[in-house]
Design a protein around this motif. Structure first.
Motif, PDB file in Angstrom:
ATOM      1  N   VAL A 139       0.830  -1.204   0.000  1.00  0.00           N
ATOM      2  CA  VAL A 139       0.000   0.000   0.000  1.00  0.00           C
ATOM      3  C   VAL A 139       0.864   1.253   0.000  1.00  0.00           C
ATOM      4  CG1 VAL A 139      -1.769   1.285   1.266  1.00  0.00           C
ATOM      5  CG2 VAL A 139      -1.865  -1.211   1.175  1.00  0.00           C
ATOM      6  N   SER A 140       1.923   1.261   0.811  1.00  0.00           N
ATOM      7  CA  SER A 140       2.808   2.426   0.843  1.00  0.00           C
ATOM      8  C   SER A 140       3.514   2.614  -0.494  1.00  0.00           C
ATOM      9  CB  SER A 140       3.843   2.280   1.962  1.00  0.00           C
ATOM     10  OG  SER A 140       4.709   1.178   1.723  1.00  0.00           O
ATOM     11  N   GLY A 141       3.788   1.514  -1.186  1.00  0.00           N
ATOM     12  CA  GLY A 141       4.381   1.619  -2.521  1.00  0.00           C
ATOM     13  C   GLY A 141       3.442   2.294  -3.503  1.00  0.00           C
ATOM     14  N   ILE A 142       2.159   1.955  -3.410  1.00  0.00           N
ATOM     15  CA  ILE A 142       1.163   2.592  -4.275  1.00  0.00           C
ATOM     16  C   ILE A 142       1.050   4.074  -3.949  1.00  0.00           C
ATOM     17  CG2 ILE A 142      -1.296   2.654  -4.855  1.00  0.00           C
ATOM     18  CD1 ILE A 142      -1.360  -0.368  -4.406  1.00  0.00           C
ATOM     19  N   LEU A 143       1.064   4.408  -2.663  1.00  0.00           N
ATOM     20  CA  LEU A 143       0.991   5.812  -2.261  1.00  0.00           C
ATOM     21  C   LEU A 143       2.238   6.581  -2.706  1.00  0.00           C
ATOM     22  CD1 LEU A 143      -0.501   5.566   1.355  1.00  0.00           C
ATOM     23  CD2 LEU A 143      -1.685   6.021  -0.797  1.00  0.00           C
ATOM     24  N   ALA A 144       3.402   5.943  -2.609  1.00  0.00           N
ATOM     25  CA  ALA A 144       4.631   6.591  -3.077  1.00  0.00           C
ATOM     26  C   ALA A 144       4.590   6.818  -4.579  1.00  0.00           C
ATOM     27  CB  ALA A 144       5.847   5.748  -2.695  1.00  0.00           C
ATOM     28  N   ALA A 145       4.101   5.822  -5.319  1.00  0.00           N
ATOM     29  CA  ALA A 145       3.980   5.984  -6.766  1.00  0.00           C
ATOM     30  C   ALA A 145       2.989   7.089  -7.119  1.00  0.00           C
ATOM     31  CB  ALA A 145       3.551   4.661  -7.406  1.00  0.00           C
ATOM     32  N   SER A 146       1.931   7.225  -6.309  1.00  0.00           N
ATOM     33  CA  SER A 146       0.952   8.278  -6.574  1.00  0.00           C
ATOM     34  C   SER A 146       1.549   9.666  -6.373  1.00  0.00           C
ATOM     35  CB  SER A 146      -0.272   8.107  -5.663  1.00  0.00           C
ATOM     36  OG  SER A 146       0.034   8.467  -4.323  1.00  0.00           O
ATOM     37  N   VAL A 147       2.520   9.774  -5.452  1.00  0.00           N
ATOM     38  CA  VAL A 147       3.195  11.065  -5.253  1.00  0.00           C
ATOM     39  C   VAL A 147       3.861  11.504  -6.548  1.00  0.00           C
ATOM     40  CG1 VAL A 147       5.070  12.246  -4.043  1.00  0.00           C
ATOM     41  CG2 VAL A 147       3.547  10.712  -2.788  1.00  0.00           C
ATOM     42  N   PHE A 148       4.619  10.590  -7.152  1.00  0.00           N
ATOM     43  CA  PHE A 148       5.316  10.927  -8.397  1.00  0.00           C
ATOM     44  C   PHE A 148       4.346  11.037  -9.563  1.00  0.00           C
ATOM     45  CE2 PHE A 148       8.545   8.490  -5.908  1.00  0.00           C
ATOM     46  CZ  PHE A 148       9.353   9.577  -5.604  1.00  0.00           C
ATOM     47  N   GLY A 149       3.298  10.207  -9.557  1.00  0.00           N
ATOM     48  CA  GLY A 149       2.314  10.281 -10.626  1.00  0.00           C
ATOM     49  C   GLY A 149       1.597  11.624 -10.642  1.00  0.00           C
TER      50      GLY A 149
END
Length: 338
Positions: A160-170
């Motif tokens: 989940v934190s990986g998805i949230l981190a990717a959303s930051v860059f996205g």
């Protein structure tokens, strides 16, 4: 030495990846005659001031350097078979200091954007709220990660934190690409290069989430964060310090539409614009080279792991047993022969 060679084996494809990325930038963007970035335009909006680039850029660069060091450290201690990526790293006895700092800095940045620093007014300006939204996604990532780590709520939080981190860059890439302040000309070219770095961060964050044991993915993510920060600092100096503006171009401060803080780098001739973009390419390559040199030095800092003494003794005993086997066989043959 052997451990360093293994790590450098991972660094080689990373270096080549960034090399071909830069080659693509130079050949298909800078030299493409139909590309709007290669046309001389006069920008009407800007992204901020020197301080507005220097402060968040420095924070990103320091965060990326912290992750580079800890990624190497984790790989060195755990080895390739037990390495697992992490989107944050504990800081000595202050375990959650990194997450606290990210949340605090992001909230502070949101407040500064909403208050339109340094004018301190509540005027609704789209570009300020776009910048604030980028920091909002950082708060979401770091805030939920912090709460989950403190309370140990879920075993699936890494994904989940990986998805949230990717959303930051996205979201950063999305808001940079469709920015209300239409960056064109030299300023637009610097922001286009920034988008490419953010795109690499997005891909590496997704890759790290899918392959948590991948050392290259984790290292590329950290390198790209450092690259974002240093490029942001570089943009602040080259686009907001009149003495550093490329030859043939000038920094024009004026009324840009929603504040008097907007500026633009205007190149007097087409040749001056081409020269300024070529200098941007060199800066892009030199900053990347500096980061990779630092990464190589950090790699050499960690020595080869020495096998424990117990394993060495067991290895010596095994070798001695193997050495005794031919003697026993020879003695057996001699008895049968007699």
């Amino acid at each position: 030495m052997h451990h360093s060679l293994i790590t450098m084996h991972y660094l080689l494809p990373i270096n080549l990846f960034f090399f071909f990325l830069y080659d693509y930038i130079f050949l298909h963007i800078c030299l493409c005659p139909n590309n709007p970035l290669s046309q001389p335009h006069i920008t009407q909006h800007s992204m901020g001031t020197l301080a507005g680039h220097l402060v968040p850029g420095s924070a990103l660069a320091l965060l990326g350097l912290w992750h580079i060091f800890n990624t190497f450290r984790a790989y060195h201690l755990k080895g390739p078979n037990h390495f697992r990526s992490s989107f944050w790293h504990p800081f000595s006895k202050l375990t959650y200091m990194e997450l606290f700092l990210i949340v605090s800095f992001s909230i502070f940045s949101i407040v500064m954007q909403v208050l339109d620093y340094p004018l301190f007014s509540f005027a609704f300006k789209l570009n300020n709220y776009e910048h604030a939204t980028m920091f909002l996604h950082l708060v979401i990532f770091a805030g939920f990660t912090l709460v989950n780590e403190i309370n140990h709520k879920s075993d699936m939080w890494f994904e989940v934190s990986g998805i949230l981190a990717a959303s930051v860059f996205g979201q950063e890439l999305f808001l940079l690409h469709y920015h209300s302040a239409d960056h064109v000309g030299l300023e637009g070219y610097y922001h286009w290069l920034m988008q490419l770095i953010v795109f690499v961060s997005l891909l590496s964050a997704i890759s790290t989430t899918i392959f948590p044991s991948s050392f290259p993915s984790s290292l590329v993510l950290s390198i790209s964060v450092v690259f974002q920060g240093l490029w942001f600092i570089n943009m602040g100096f080259l686009l907001w310090v009149p003495e550093l503006v490329p030859k043939g171009c000038t920094l024009s401060l004026g009324h840009g539409g929603d504040s008097d803080m907007h500026g633009a780098v205007i190149c007097g001739t087409h040749d001056a614009g081409l020269r300024a973009r070529a200098l941007a390419n060199l800066q892009f390559s030199w900053i990347l080279a500096g980061i990779l040199i630092f990464v190589g030095c950090i790699c050499s800092f960690f020595p080869k792991k020495v096998a424990p003494r117990a394993q060495s003794i067991e290895y010596e005993r095994l070798n001695s047993r193997i050495a005794e086997i031919p003697l026993s066989v020879a003695g057996f043959k001699q008895v049968n022969y007699q």
